[in-house]
Design an enzyme around this catalytic site. Structure first.
Site, PDB file in Angstrom:
ATOM      1  CG  ASP A   1       8.446 -16.836  24.146  1.00  0.00           C
ATOM      2  OD1 ASP A   1       8.088 -17.242  23.020  1.00  0.00           O
ATOM      3  OD2 ASP A   1       9.611 -16.954  24.562  1.00  0.00           O
TER       4      ASP A   1
ATOM      5  CB  ALA B   1      26.881  -7.728  25.448  1.00  0.00           C
TER       6      ALA B   1
ATOM      7  CE  LYS C   1      25.053 -17.846  16.868  1.00  0.00           C
ATOM      8  NZ  LYS C   1      24.131 -17.014  17.649  1.00  0.00           N
TER       9      LYS C   1
ATOM     10  CG  MET D   1      20.512 -17.376  25.786  1.00  0.00           C
ATOM     11  SD  MET D   1      21.698 -17.862  27.055  1.00  0.00           S
ATOM     12  CE  MET D   1      21.591 -16.478  28.162  1.00  0.00           C
TER      13      MET D   1
ATOM     14  N   GLY E   1      20.647  -9.082  24.432  1.00  0.00           N
ATOM     15  CA  GLY E   1      21.634 -10.085  24.035  1.00  0.00           C
ATOM     16  C   GLY E   1      21.322 -10.754  22.718  1.00  0.00           C
ATOM     17  CB  THR E   2      18.463 -10.472  20.342  1.00  0.00           C
ATOM     18  OG1 THR E   2      17.528 -10.635  21.397  1.00  0.00           O
ATOM     19  CG2 THR E   2      17.971 -11.198  19.096  1.00  0.00           C
ATOM     20  CB  THR E   3      23.414 -12.370  17.999  1.00  0.00           C
ATOM     21  OG1 THR E   3      22.867 -13.684  17.808  1.00  0.00           O
ATOM     22  CG2 THR E   3      24.106 -12.293  19.344  1.00  0.00           C
TER      23      THR E   3
ATOM     24  CG  HIS F   1      27.479 -20.903  18.184  1.00  0.00           C
ATOM     25  ND1 HIS F   1      28.490 -20.134  17.653  1.00  0.00           N
ATOM     26  CD2 HIS F   1      27.189 -20.360  19.403  1.00  0.00           C
ATOM     27  CE1 HIS F   1      28.793 -19.158  18.513  1.00  0.00           C
ATOM     28  NE2 HIS F   1      28.021 -19.279  19.583  1.00  0.00           N
ATOM     29  CG  HIS F   2      23.146 -24.359  19.545  1.00  0.00           C
ATOM     30  ND1 HIS F   2      21.967 -24.011  18.952  1.00  0.00           N
ATOM     31  CD2 HIS F   2      23.550 -23.266  20.247  1.00  0.00           C
ATOM     32  CE1 HIS F   2      21.646 -22.776  19.278  1.00  0.00           C
ATOM     33  NE2 HIS F   2      22.600 -22.291  20.070  1.00  0.00           N
TER      34      HIS F   2
HETATM   35  P1  NAD Z   1      15.717 -19.675  21.391  1.00  0.00           P
HETATM   36  O1  NAD Z   1      15.238 -19.873  19.989  1.00  0.00           O
HETATM   37  O2  NAD Z   1      15.857 -20.844  22.302  1.00  0.00           O
HETATM   38  O3  NAD Z   1      14.751 -18.603  22.122  1.00  0.00           O
HETATM   39  C1  NAD Z   1      14.202 -17.467  21.491  1.00  0.00           C
HETATM   40  C2  NAD Z   1      12.867 -17.175  22.174  1.00  0.00           C
HETATM   41  O4  NAD Z   1      12.335 -15.933  21.635  1.00  0.00           O
HETATM   42  C3  NAD Z   1      11.818 -18.264  21.921  1.00  0.00           C
HETATM   43  O5  NAD Z   1      11.184 -18.640  23.124  1.00  0.00           O
HETATM   44  C4  NAD Z   1      10.821 -17.555  20.994  1.00  0.00           C
HETATM   45  O6  NAD Z   1       9.475 -18.038  21.137  1.00  0.00           O
HETATM   46  C5  NAD Z   1      10.951 -16.122  21.487  1.00  0.00           C
HETATM   47  N1  NAD Z   1      10.343 -15.160  20.565  1.00  0.00           N
HETATM   48  C6  NAD Z   1      10.268 -15.217  19.206  1.00  0.00           C
HETATM   49  N2  NAD Z   1       9.546 -14.168  18.745  1.00  0.00           N
HETATM   50  C7  NAD Z   1       9.173 -13.444  19.825  1.00  0.00           C
HETATM   51  C8  NAD Z   1       8.401 -12.265  19.991  1.00  0.00           C
HETATM   52  N3  NAD Z   1       7.875 -11.607  18.936  1.00  0.00           N
HETATM   53  N4  NAD Z   1       8.231 -11.770  21.243  1.00  0.00           N
HETATM   54  C9  NAD Z   1       8.758 -12.401  22.306  1.00  0.00           C
HETATM   55  N5  NAD Z   1       9.465 -13.562  22.224  1.00  0.00           N
HETATM   56  C10 NAD Z   1       9.696 -14.055  20.983  1.00  0.00           C
HETATM   57  O7  NAD Z   1      17.107 -18.896  21.256  1.00  0.00           O
HETATM   58  P2  NAD Z   1      18.253 -18.716  22.364  1.00  0.00           P
HETATM   59  O8  NAD Z   1      19.298 -19.748  22.203  1.00  0.00           O
HETATM   60  O9  NAD Z   1      17.630 -18.473  23.698  1.00  0.00           O
HETATM   61  O10 NAD Z   1      18.924 -17.347  21.827  1.00  0.00           O
HETATM   62  C11 NAD Z   1      18.165 -16.161  21.701  1.00  0.00           C
HETATM   63  C12 NAD Z   1      19.068 -15.060  21.152  1.00  0.00           C
HETATM   64  O11 NAD Z   1      20.116 -14.768  22.093  1.00  0.00           O
HETATM   65  C13 NAD Z   1      19.782 -15.435  19.839  1.00  0.00           C
HETATM   66  O12 NAD Z   1      19.873 -14.274  19.032  1.00  0.00           O
HETATM   67  C14 NAD Z   1      21.158 -15.860  20.302  1.00  0.00           C
HETATM   68  O13 NAD Z   1      22.156 -15.722  19.319  1.00  0.00           O
HETATM   69  C15 NAD Z   1      21.379 -14.888  21.433  1.00  0.00           C
HETATM   70  N6  NAD Z   1      22.369 -15.296  22.439  1.00  0.00           N
HETATM   71  C16 NAD Z   1      23.120 -14.293  22.956  1.00  0.00           C
HETATM   72  C17 NAD Z   1      24.027 -14.570  23.965  1.00  0.00           C
HETATM   73  C18 NAD Z   1      24.798 -13.430  24.582  1.00  0.00           C
HETATM   74  O14 NAD Z   1      25.620 -13.658  25.505  1.00  0.00           O
HETATM   75  N7  NAD Z   1      24.559 -12.193  24.147  1.00  0.00           N
HETATM   76  C19 NAD Z   1      24.189 -15.882  24.435  1.00  0.00           C
HETATM   77  C20 NAD Z   1      23.407 -16.886  23.876  1.00  0.00           C
HETATM   78  C21 NAD Z   1      22.481 -16.569  22.876  1.00  0.00           C
END
Ligand code: NAD
Length: 244
Positions: free
Chosen positions: A34, A98, A135, A13, A74-76, A131-132
């Protein structure tokens, strides 16, 4: 020009948000964060956008509290401690939270609640999400939001009626129960269906996301909207002007 910090920038994301921001002339990515990166950039941006992990969301929300930085989260799978930290931040800065930033899903929440209100708990309501396989959290935050919208339509307390697992001799389905089932596999971006089972008929309300771009675009719409708003916790329904 709105200055944005992207948290979780190397993730699926985070990369989608950076690509979508590149398409807009009113926004610029002033820094990315990150794992293990310094959080100092929060002090100089207008808003940060966070798609990371619950632990990162907690740490960043605490840092943003000191700088009163606006947030789009957006983190869940957050949990109580992270929710409490977000509420603290919302006391000093505007925050949009959200589980799903797509217009379609936010419309679906309203439709599902309306259906549940009209049909009542005698129509068995179930939610299925796919989902993929990477997740981490289950059920998805969106599935929970849909299930809670059904409970709101029924006028019931979600914690009293939820059923997230069925295994073994579970007995007949109690009236008013709201089941949520999870499917994981491949690269599915996100699919959600709310079922309402009547005696000899069934309604299904479904949403299928085929690209992460819809979430990234929605998060940027939320970021543009939230800058300058009074402190408080807002939803995507507020951003989109949909009834809550
Ligand atoms: P992902 O695993 O591809 O990415 C997560 C990122 O966070 C990684 O790059 C990781 O290195 C980084 N991270 C981990 N610890 C960290 C820290 N302490 N500080 C900073 N960065 C850190 O996951 P994703 O598919 O991008 O999804 C991320 C989150 O967003 C999940 O919770 C997912 O469910 C949620 N999500 C929400 C929506 C929405 O519309 N609200 C849509 C898609 C995904």
């Amino acid at each position: 020009m709105t200055k944005i910090v992207v948290v979780g920038a190397a993730g699926k994301m985070g990369r989608a948000v950076q690509a979508a921001a590149g398409e807009r002339s009113d926004m610029t990515i002033s820094a990315t964060i990150d794992v293990d990166d310094d959080l100092g950039a929060l002090a100089t941006c207008d808003v940060y956008i966070d798609f990371s992990t619950p632990a990162a969301t907690l740490a960043v929300a605490c840092a943003a509290h000191a700088t009163k930085t606006a947030a789009v989260i957006g983190t869940t799978g957050l949990g109580d401690a992270v929710e409490a930290a977000i509420d603290e931040l919302a006391g000093v800065a505007p925050v949009v939270v959200a589980a799903n930033f797509s217009l379609g899903v936010n419309l679906m929440l309203g439709l599902v609640r309306q259906a549940a209100r009209a049909l009542g708990p005698s129509w068995d309501a179930e939610v299925v999400e796919t989902h993929h396989k990477l997740k981490r959290d289950a059920p998805s935050g969106t599935a929970l939001a849909i299930a809670k919208a059904i409970a709101a339509g029924h006028g019931s307390d979600y914690d009293q009626v939820k059923r997230h697992t069925r295994d073994g001799d579970v007995g007949p389905r109690p009236r008013g129960e709201i089941g949520v089932a999870t499917v994981r596999g491949g690269g599915v971006v996100g699919e959600h269906t709310a079922y309402f089972f009547g005696h000899d008929e069934r309604i299904e309300i479904s949403h299928r996301a085929t690209s992460r771009d819809i979430f990234a675009t929605g998060a940027l719409v939320a970021a543009a909207w939230v800058v300058g708003k009074p402190p408080g916790r807002y939803t995507m329904l507020d951003v989109l002007g949909l009834p809550s």
